[in-house]
Design a protein around this motif. Structure first.
Motif, PDB file in Angstrom:
ATOM      1  N   VAL A 178       0.838  -1.204   0.000  1.00 13.80           N
ATOM      2  CA  VAL A 178       0.000   0.000   0.000  1.00 13.80           C
ATOM      3  C   VAL A 178       0.872   1.254   0.000  1.00 13.80           C
ATOM      4  O   VAL A 178       0.572   2.239  -0.688  1.00 13.80           O
ATOM      5  CB  VAL A 178      -0.965  -0.012   1.211  1.00 13.80           C
ATOM      6  CG1 VAL A 178      -1.529   1.359   1.504  1.00 13.80           C
ATOM      7  CG2 VAL A 178      -2.094  -1.013   0.976  1.00 13.80           C
ATOM      8  N   HIS A 209      -8.272   3.693   3.370  1.00 14.71           N
ATOM      9  CA  HIS A 209      -8.479   2.762   2.269  1.00 14.71           C
ATOM     10  C   HIS A 209      -9.893   2.191   2.307  1.00 14.71           C
ATOM     11  O   HIS A 209     -10.540   2.175   3.344  1.00 14.71           O
ATOM     12  CB  HIS A 209      -7.448   1.632   2.328  1.00 14.71           C
ATOM     13  CG  HIS A 209      -6.059   2.138   2.514  1.00 14.71           C
ATOM     14  ND1 HIS A 209      -5.462   3.048   1.667  1.00 14.71           N
ATOM     15  CD2 HIS A 209      -5.146   1.887   3.479  1.00 14.71           C
ATOM     16  CE1 HIS A 209      -4.250   3.319   2.091  1.00 14.71           C
ATOM     17  NE2 HIS A 209      -4.037   2.634   3.198  1.00 14.71           N
ATOM     18  N   ILE A 221      -6.898   2.233  -2.701  1.00 14.40           N
ATOM     19  CA  ILE A 221      -5.958   2.969  -1.885  1.00 14.40           C
ATOM     20  C   ILE A 221      -6.483   4.389  -1.681  1.00 14.40           C
ATOM     21  O   ILE A 221      -6.847   5.081  -2.636  1.00 14.40           O
ATOM     22  CB  ILE A 221      -4.557   3.002  -2.538  1.00 14.40           C
ATOM     23  CG1 ILE A 221      -4.100   1.579  -2.876  1.00 14.40           C
ATOM     24  CG2 ILE A 221      -3.565   3.729  -1.652  1.00 14.40           C
ATOM     25  CD1 ILE A 221      -4.112   0.601  -1.734  1.00 14.40           C
TER      26      ILE A 221
END
Length: 87
Positions: free
Chosen positions: A35, A66, A84
């Motif tokens: 991420v 997220h 994301i």
């Protein structure tokens, strides 16, 4: 002839992470690392075969920017699609 639309949702995946074979909490740790390399709006697909991943991902998403946009489970394999967010 009428065709029924497919029930399958087609989603563009920017990165796929296969965390099968890793026990909890490794799938979540690998996800966090991935991420951090991604841009807001991208989609990360994570595959795991650890049942604890379901709980971990729901907690992770609830405490972050997220979004869990999709979740599937089939024969002990768990798939998660994360959009994301901005940090």
């Amino acid at each position: 002839m009428n065709e029924q639309p497919s029930q399958e949702v087609i989603m563009n995946v920017d990165v796929e992470l296969d965390a099968c074979g890793f026990p909890c909490p490794i799938p979540l740790l690998k996800t966090r690392l991935e991420v951090n390399r991604m841009d807001a709006g991208q989609i990360l697909k994570v595959i795991s075969n650890d049942a604890g991943t379901k709980r971990d991902f729901r907690t992770f998403v609830s405490q972050s920017a997220h979004e869990l946009v999709r979740e599937e489970e089939e024969r002990g394999v768990y798939c998660f699609w994360l959009r994301i967010g901005t940090a």
